[in-house]
Design a protein around this motif. Structure first.
Motif, PDB file in Angstrom:
ATOM      1  N   GLN A 387       4.453  -5.055   0.506  1.00 37.22           N
ATOM      2  CA  GLN A 387       6.121  -4.139   0.715  1.00 37.22           C
ATOM      3  C   GLN A 387       5.603  -3.732   1.847  1.00 37.22           C
ATOM      4  OE1 GLN A 387       8.546  -3.042  -2.022  1.00 37.22           O
ATOM      5  NE2 GLN A 387       7.313  -1.953  -2.728  1.00 37.22           N
ATOM      6  N   HIS A 388       6.299  -3.273   2.880  1.00 33.65           N
ATOM      7  CA  HIS A 388       5.820  -2.678   4.600  1.00 33.65           C
ATOM      8  C   HIS A 388       6.931  -1.939   4.360  1.00 33.65           C
ATOM      9  CE1 HIS A 388       2.410  -4.502   4.577  1.00 33.65           C
ATOM     10  NE2 HIS A 388       2.616  -5.893   4.902  1.00 33.65           N
ATOM     11  N   PRO A 389       7.627  -0.581   4.688  1.00 32.89           N
ATOM     12  CA  PRO A 389       8.417   0.214   4.772  1.00 32.89           C
ATOM     13  C   PRO A 389       8.697   0.469   6.741  1.00 32.89           C
ATOM     14  CG  PRO A 389       6.859   1.766   4.141  1.00 32.89           C
ATOM     15  CD  PRO A 389       6.619   0.206   4.017  1.00 32.89           C
ATOM     16  N   CYS A 439       4.830   0.448  10.408  1.00 30.91           N
ATOM     17  CA  CYS A 439       4.877   0.730   9.203  1.00 30.91           C
ATOM     18  C   CYS A 439       4.333   2.201   7.816  1.00 30.91           C
ATOM     19  CB  CYS A 439       3.371  -0.529   7.529  1.00 30.91           C
ATOM     20  SG  CYS A 439       3.602  -0.612   6.070  1.00 30.91           S
ATOM     21  N   VAL A 441       3.936   2.840   5.032  1.00 34.17           N
ATOM     22  CA  VAL A 441       2.266   3.357   4.564  1.00 34.17           C
ATOM     23  C   VAL A 441       0.837   3.525   5.643  1.00 34.17           C
ATOM     24  CG1 VAL A 441       0.770   1.595   2.922  1.00 34.17           C
ATOM     25  CG2 VAL A 441       3.222   1.278   2.879  1.00 34.17           C
ATOM     26  N   HIS A 444      -1.752   1.225   6.253  1.00 31.45           N
ATOM     27  CA  HIS A 444      -1.381   0.572   6.840  1.00 31.45           C
ATOM     28  C   HIS A 444      -1.445   0.233   8.289  1.00 31.45           C
ATOM     29  CE1 HIS A 444       0.732  -1.878   3.604  1.00 31.45           C
ATOM     30  NE2 HIS A 444      -0.908  -2.565   2.659  1.00 31.45           N
ATOM     31  N   LEU A 449      -0.837  -2.212  11.829  1.00 26.62           N
ATOM     32  CA  LEU A 449       0.455  -2.415  11.189  1.00 26.62           C
ATOM     33  C   LEU A 449       1.447  -0.689  12.203  1.00 26.62           C
ATOM     34  CD1 LEU A 449       1.342  -4.147  10.167  1.00 26.62           C
ATOM     35  CD2 LEU A 449       2.260  -3.367   8.638  1.00 26.62           C
TER      36      LEU A 449
HETATM   37 CU    CU Z   1       2.789  -1.438   5.071  1.00 25.30          CU
END
Ligand code: CU
Ligand code: C2O
Ligand code: CU
Length: 456
Positions: A387-389, A439, A441, A444, A449
Motif C-alpha cells: 500500500q502507498h499513502p 508516496c 512511505v 518508497h 515513487l
Molecule cells: Cu509507497
C-alpha cells in the motif's frame, strides 16, 4: 525556478538572534509576547534523547524536542517561522497539508535552496485551513525524519470549535536497537517492499505512555502519523470515540468503529467522552498498545459532543467538467541498476518514470501539467502488492471513489491507496506551482515513487 544564495540570509546573524553563545543550550525557542500573530524561531539541532531507558539516542530535534515542538496558529492568520539550521547538514521544512505559495513549500531545488548549516530561512504563509497538520524536511528524508525531525502544526478554528480539551498524539516508531543506537533508516530490500519499519513505537517520544485525561469531558485527540513507514491500524476499544476530522479536514462526525488505517503522513481527529475517573482505555495499533488513556477526576460539568467542525474553504471540484488523468504506481525492482554506479535505487515508478532523488532537474520534467483553475480527476492505480499513502503538495483533493471500498467523499492531502486498489480523487488546480506528488512511505519516495505536477 532558479535561486540565488541571496534569497537566504546567512549565517552568524542567525546565531546572534538566538543567543546560543553563553546559554549552553543547543536550542532556543522564542515567541514574542507583544504581537497577536503566532511567530516562532525554530531551531533544528542535535539532541540526545532517552528512548530506551538508560540509553542515549542521538536524535535531531526541532525546538529542543523530538518529535518537534508543536507549532500553533489560528485559521486566517499568518504563520511566521524563522527556521535556523544548526544541524551538520543542509535541510528544509515542508509544511505537510498546508495550502501555501510554492516559495514556502520547502522542497529543495523546486521551491527553495537547501538551508545550509548555520543559515536561517524565514517561512511565512497564511493559514487558510484549520486542522491537524505537520512539518518535516524534504531533504535526506529517510535519515532526517528518522532521526526525529517531524513535528505537529495545529491550526485552530477561527471561532471556538466547541472542544474545550485537546491532546496531540504524535505517533512515531524509531529505528533504534536495544541500546538506543540508530539502525539503518532505509534498507534496500525493505524499500523494495513495504518500507523499512522502526521497531520502537512511541507516542510523543515515549514508548507506551500513560496519558491523563479529564473525567467526564469530551477531549479532542489529534493523532498524527509522523512515521517513515508504518500504517497504524488504530483502535480504541470500548471508548465510543468519534471521528471529527481526517487529515486536517472536518467530516460529519462518525464512530471510529473497529479500526482506522492511518498511513504515514495522515492524521485523524477523534472526540472521546472520557469515562469516569480511574478507567483506563488502551489506544492500540492492531493488537499492540500504543498508549494508555487514564481518566482522572475533574470538576468541570460533563461535556457533550461538540457540533461538527466547520468546513475548510477548499474549492469544490466539478466532476461533470473535470478532465481525468491516470497515474499508475508500479513496482520496478528490476530497474535498480543505477545503484551499482552509486546512483539512487529505483524500485518504484509512477507512469513508467522513477524519480531520482540525486537528480536536481527531475522537477523540470513534470509528470502532468494542469491548467490553473482547471478541474481534474486523478485515477490512481496501485499495480503493486504494497500500500502507498499518496500525498500531493500545494492542493487539497477530494477522495471520490474506490474499487475496493465504499467512499463517503472527504477532503485530504494523503490517500492510503491499498494493494491493487484503483481510487479516484478530484481537485481544482487553484495553486500555481510545481508540486510534489509522492508516496509518504519515505523509502518508497526515495526510491522512485515521486513525481512533480505542474499548475500553470
Ligand atoms: Cu509507497
Ligand atoms: Cu509530508 Cu512531500 O510530504
Ligand atoms: Cu506535503
Amino acid at each position: 525556478m532558479s535561486f540565488t544564495r541571496r534569497q537566504i540570509l546567512t549565517g552568524l546573524a542567525g546565531l546572534g538572534v538566538v543567543g546560543l553563545a553563553g546559554s549552553g543550550a543547543r536550542y532556543w525557542l522564542g515567541r514574542p509576547a507583544d504581537i497577536t500573530t503566532h511567530d516562532y524561531e525554530l531551531i533544528a539541532a542535535p539532541l540526545d534523547v532517552e528512548l530506551v531507558p538508560g540509553h542515549v539516542t542521538p536524535a535531531w530535534a526541532y525546538g529542543g524536542q523530538a518529535p518537534g515542538l508543536e507549532l500553533r496558529g489560528r485559521q486566517g492568520d499568518w504563520l511566521r517561522v524563522r527556521f535556523i539550521n544548526n544541524l551538520p547538514e543542509p535541510t528544509t521544512i515542508h509544511w505537510h497539508g498546508i495550502r501555501l505559495p510554492l516559495e514556502m513549500d520547502g522542497v529543495p531545488y523546486v521551491s527553495q535552496l537547501p538551508v545550509l548549516p548555520g543559515e536561517f530561512f524565514d517561512y511565512r504563509f497564511q493559514l487558510h485551513d484549520a486542522g491537524s497538520f505537520w512539518y518535516h524536511p524534504h531533504t535526506s528524508s529517510a535519515a532526517q525524519l528518522g532521526r526525529g525531525l517531524v513535528g505537529p502544526l495545529i491550526v485552530e478554528e477561527r471561532e471556538p470549535s466547541g472542544f474545550r480539551h485537546e491532546r496531540t498524539l504524535n505517533l512515531k516508531s524509531w529505528h533504534v536497537d536495544k541500546q538506543g543506537a540508530f539502525t539503518e533508516f532505509s534498507v534496500p530490500r525493505e524499500a523494495a517492499r513495504g518500507g523499512t519499519p522502526g521497531v520502537l513505537s512511541t507516542v510523543n517520544g515515549t514508548h507506551a505512555p500513560t496519558l491523563d485525561l479529564p473525567a467526564g469531558q469530551v477531549v479532542r485527540l489529534r493523532l498524527l502519523n509522523l512515521d517513515n513507514t508504518l500504517t497504524y491500524r488504530l483502535n480504541l476499544p470500548d471508548s465510543g470515540a468519534r471521528i471529527y476530522a481526517l487529515d486536517g479536514h472536518p467530516v460529519v462526525p462518525m464512530p471510529l468503529g473497529k479500526e482506522y488505517w492511518l498511513g504515514p503522513g495522515m492524521r485523524i481527529d477523534l472526540a472521546l467522552k472520557v469515562p469516569e475517573a480511574g478507567v483506563e482505555l488502551s489506544l492500540r495499533n492492531g493488537p499492540l498498545r500504543l498508549a494508555t488513556l487514564r481518566s482522572v477526576a475533574h470538576d468541570e460539568v460533563a461535556g457533550d459532543w461538540p457540533p461538527a467542525l466547520p468546513a475548510n474553504p477548499v474549492a469544490e471540484p466539478d466532476l461533470q467538467r473535470a478532465e481525468t488523468l491516470r497515474f499508475n504506481f508500479e513496482w520496478a525492482g528490476t530497474l535498480s541498476t543505477d545503484a551499482a554506479q552509486g546512483g539512487a535505487y529505483t524500485f518504484w515508478q509512477i507512469n513508467g518514470e522513477a524519480w531520482d532523488i540525486n537528480d536536481k532537474t527531475c522537477a523540470d520534467r513534470p509528470i502532468a501539467t494542469l491548467k490553473k483553475d482547471g478541474h481534474y480527476i486523478f485515477e490512481l492505480r496501485n499495480l503493486s502488492q504494497y500500500q502507498h499513502p499518496i500525498h500531493l503538495h500545494g492542493m487539497t483533493f477530494k477522495v471520490i471513489s474506490s474499487n475496493r471500498r465504499k467512499i463517503d467523499p472527504w477532503f485530504t492531502d494523503t490517500y492510503l491507496l491499498g494493494k491493487n486498489e484503483t481510487a479516484r480523487i478530484a481537485l481544482v488546480a487553484d495553486n500555481p506551482g510545481v508540486w510534489m506528488f509522492h508516496c509518504h512511505v519515505i523509502d518508497h519516495m526515495e526510491t522512485g515513487l515521486m513525481a512533480a505536477i505542474e499548475v500553470v
